[in-house]
Design an enzyme around this catalytic site. Structure first.
Site, short mmCIF file in Angstrom:
data_model
loop_
_atom_site.label_atom_id
_atom_site.label_comp_id
_atom_site.label_asym_id
_atom_site.label_seq_id
_atom_site.Cartn_x
_atom_site.Cartn_y
_atom_site.Cartn_z
N ASP A 160 0.81 -1.16 0.12
CA ASP A 160 0.03 0.14 -0.03
C ASP A 160 0.89 1.19 0.08
O ASP A 160 0.70 2.24 -0.56
CB ASP A 160 -0.85 -0.06 1.31
CG ASP A 160 -1.69 -1.35 1.13
OD1 ASP A 160 -2.49 -1.74 0.58
OD2 ASP A 160 -1.15 -2.18 2.21
N HIS A 188 -4.88 -3.23 5.82
CA HIS A 188 -4.57 -3.59 4.31
C HIS A 188 -6.05 -4.21 3.64
O HIS A 188 -6.17 -5.00 3.27
CB HIS A 188 -3.79 -4.74 4.17
CG HIS A 188 -3.48 -5.18 2.68
ND1 HIS A 188 -2.89 -4.28 1.58
CD2 HIS A 188 -3.93 -6.34 2.06
CE1 HIS A 188 -2.98 -4.87 0.65
NE2 HIS A 188 -3.36 -6.10 0.53
P1 NAD Z 1 -1.95 -18.50 -4.87
O1 NAD Z 1 -3.07 -19.03 -4.76
O2 NAD Z 1 -1.09 -18.21 -5.96
O3 NAD Z 1 -0.51 -19.08 -3.84
C1 NAD Z 1 -1.28 -19.59 -2.48
C2 NAD Z 1 -0.33 -20.83 -2.17
O4 NAD Z 1 -0.81 -20.91 -0.78
C3 NAD Z 1 -1.02 -22.05 -2.79
O5 NAD Z 1 0.15 -22.95 -3.64
C4 NAD Z 1 -1.61 -22.96 -1.88
O6 NAD Z 1 -1.25 -24.24 -2.03
C5 NAD Z 1 -0.92 -22.33 -0.81
N1 NAD Z 1 -1.30 -22.77 0.84
C6 NAD Z 1 -2.45 -22.71 1.21
N2 NAD Z 1 -2.75 -23.07 2.24
C7 NAD Z 1 -1.50 -23.22 2.59
C8 NAD Z 1 -1.06 -23.65 3.95
N3 NAD Z 1 -1.79 -23.98 5.06
N4 NAD Z 1 0.28 -23.74 4.19
C9 NAD Z 1 0.97 -23.51 3.12
N5 NAD Z 1 0.90 -23.15 2.21
C10 NAD Z 1 -0.56 -23.02 1.93
O7 NAD Z 1 -1.96 -16.93 -4.29
P2 NAD Z 1 -0.88 -15.76 -4.27
O8 NAD Z 1 -1.34 -14.94 -5.46
O9 NAD Z 1 0.42 -16.30 -4.11
O10 NAD Z 1 -1.31 -14.96 -2.90
C11 NAD Z 1 -1.17 -15.63 -1.41
C12 NAD Z 1 -1.81 -14.63 -0.67
O11 NAD Z 1 -1.40 -13.33 -0.44
C13 NAD Z 1 -3.31 -14.31 -0.56
O12 NAD Z 1 -4.29 -14.64 0.49
C14 NAD Z 1 -3.52 -12.96 -1.18
O13 NAD Z 1 -4.76 -12.33 -1.23
C15 NAD Z 1 -2.32 -12.37 -0.70
N6 NAD Z 1 -1.75 -11.08 -0.97
C16 NAD Z 1 -1.60 -10.29 -0.08
C17 NAD Z 1 -0.89 -8.99 -0.16
C18 NAD Z 1 -0.90 -7.86 0.90
O14 NAD Z 1 -0.37 -6.87 0.23
N7 NAD Z 1 -0.66 -8.24 1.79
C19 NAD Z 1 -0.96 -8.75 -1.73
C20 NAD Z 1 -1.16 -9.62 -2.70
C21 NAD Z 1 -1.71 -10.83 -2.38
C1 LMR Z 2 -3.35 -6.55 -2.96
O1 LMR Z 2 -3.51 -5.49 -2.43
O2 LMR Z 2 -3.26 -6.58 -4.23
C2 LMR Z 2 -3.92 -7.95 -2.43
O3 LMR Z 2 -4.24 -7.80 -1.29
C3 LMR Z 2 -5.03 -8.64 -3.30
C4 LMR Z 2 -6.38 -8.09 -2.79
O4 LMR Z 2 -7.24 -8.94 -2.50
O5 LMR Z 2 -6.41 -6.87 -2.58
#
Ligand code: NAD
Ligand code: LMR
Length: 330
Positions: A160, A188
């Protein structure tokens, strides 16, 4: 040169964010160009084979700093002796989903992982939660690890922060490194509050340079707060490489320190600063001395910013109540 490798655990290792993140860590961009790393990759059973594929590619990249990779579905093994734990593994939001939809499904992941960290990690462990809803997942993990100092549990608000920086750089024509003293309060989520009231461009007040308070208080704030949804709409998938980059920035600044005179944003368990209820994991202005985050205290807030902080804190409070009702804080 520091020759003993730092153990770094990344969960969700087969996912999209990790596919960008792991290569940056192995290249030395997170802990520094002289610090060898040992990676522990945690995945669910069904995705261990895919994570092993990523590990094969990491091997094939022949990174001089990469001293070993283990892939496992066992959380105790994954966090054994780890100093940096980046908790990415969780379901991402899809188009039309609210972050609250993720609360229960993903919340259940973080209690067991918090317990495994408390039981196995190195005494200096630092935890960054990326998986959404990141702030409340960090709260859950921390509640499951009462013997680990609370300030070792953080959630990612750096994406952010970086998004705000990028919009302001576009608007002012200044490079991102010429803009300082910006931060993002709260959750977030789209209730977050980018705060430019203390920001400087080349040492001059940003509000003076931009000279458009209506834009800063309206379209700018909304563009930053809704950027996650805009990326999901455009890519058909949630942000991945930018999220990985923000995770690298967060851990690098935590471990190596922030720029003198500047601050950044991290979500930390509140100790009551700025009236944020104790324990909520909220985005705040922070500096790091290369080891611990310190909240930048005493910043004034305009009435508008304070009203928005109250709303984002109220959202965090209701998320805490929701996960408590689900039994996730026990
Ligand atoms: P993705 O679906 O590509 O990958 C997630 C992975 O996590 C998968 O491979 C899945 O098998 C694994 N997983 C699920 N449960 C698990 C567990 N208990 N232990 C270990 N691994 C596990 O998703 P992504 O695009 O890599 O996103 C991951 C997370 O990050 C999502 O929740 C997304 O919303 C979040 N995210 C956060 C931010 C932020 O700014 N905080 C930004 C973008 C995405
Ligand atoms: C983001 O900010 O890109 C991620 O947290 C994805 C979402 O769900 O907004």
């Amino acid at each position: 040169m520091n020759t003993s490798p730092v153990r770094v655990t990344v969960t969700g290792a087969a996912g999209n964010i990790s596919y960008a993140l792991l290569f940056r860590i192995a290249a030395g961009e997170m802990l520094g160009p002289d610090v060898p790393v040992e990676l522990r990759l945690l995945e669910i059973e069904q995705a261990v084979a895919a994570a092993e594929g990523t590990a094969m590619e990491l091997d094939d990249a022949a990174f001089p700093l990469l001293r070993g990779i283990d892939v496992t579905a066992d959380a105790d093994a994954a966090f054994d002796g780890t100093s940096i734990a980046i908790l990415v593994g969780a379901m991402p939001r899809r188009e039309g989903m609210d972050r609250a939809d993720l609360l229960e499904a993903n919340g259940r992941i973080f209690g067991p992982q918090g317990r495994a960290i408390a039981a196995n990690a190195a005494p200096d462990v630092r935890v960054l939660v990326v998986g959404n809803p990141a702030n409340t997942n960090a709260l859950i993990a921390r509640a499951a690890a009462p013997d680990v100092p609370a300030d070792r549990f953080t959630a990612m608000m750096r994406l952010d922060h970086n998004r705000a920086l990028a919009r302001l750089a576009e608007r002012t024509g200044a490079g991102v490194d010429r803009i300082e003293r910006l931060h993002v309060w709260g959750n977030h989520s789209d209730s977050q509050v980018p705060d430019v009231d203390h920001a400087l461009v080349d040492g001059r007040p940003l509000r003076e340079v931009v000279a458009d308070d209506a834009w800063l208080d309206g379209p700018f704030r909304e563009a930053v707060a809704t950027r996650g949804a805009a990326i999901i709409k455009a890519r058909g998938a949630s942000s991945a490489a930018s999220a990985a980059s923000a995770a690298v920035d967060h851990v690098r600044d935590w471990v190596l320190g922030t720029r003198p005179g500047d601050w950044t944003t991290a979500a930390l368990p509140s100790t009551g600063a700025y009236g944020i209820p104790e324990g909520l994991v909220a985005g705040v202005p922070v500096t790091s001395d290369g080891g611990a985050w310190h909240v930048v205290e005493g910043l004034s807030r305009s009435a508008l910013v304070q009203e928005r902080i109250d709303a984002t804190v109220a959202e965090l409070t209701s998320e805490r109540e929701a996960v408590d009702t689900l039994g996730l804080l026990r």
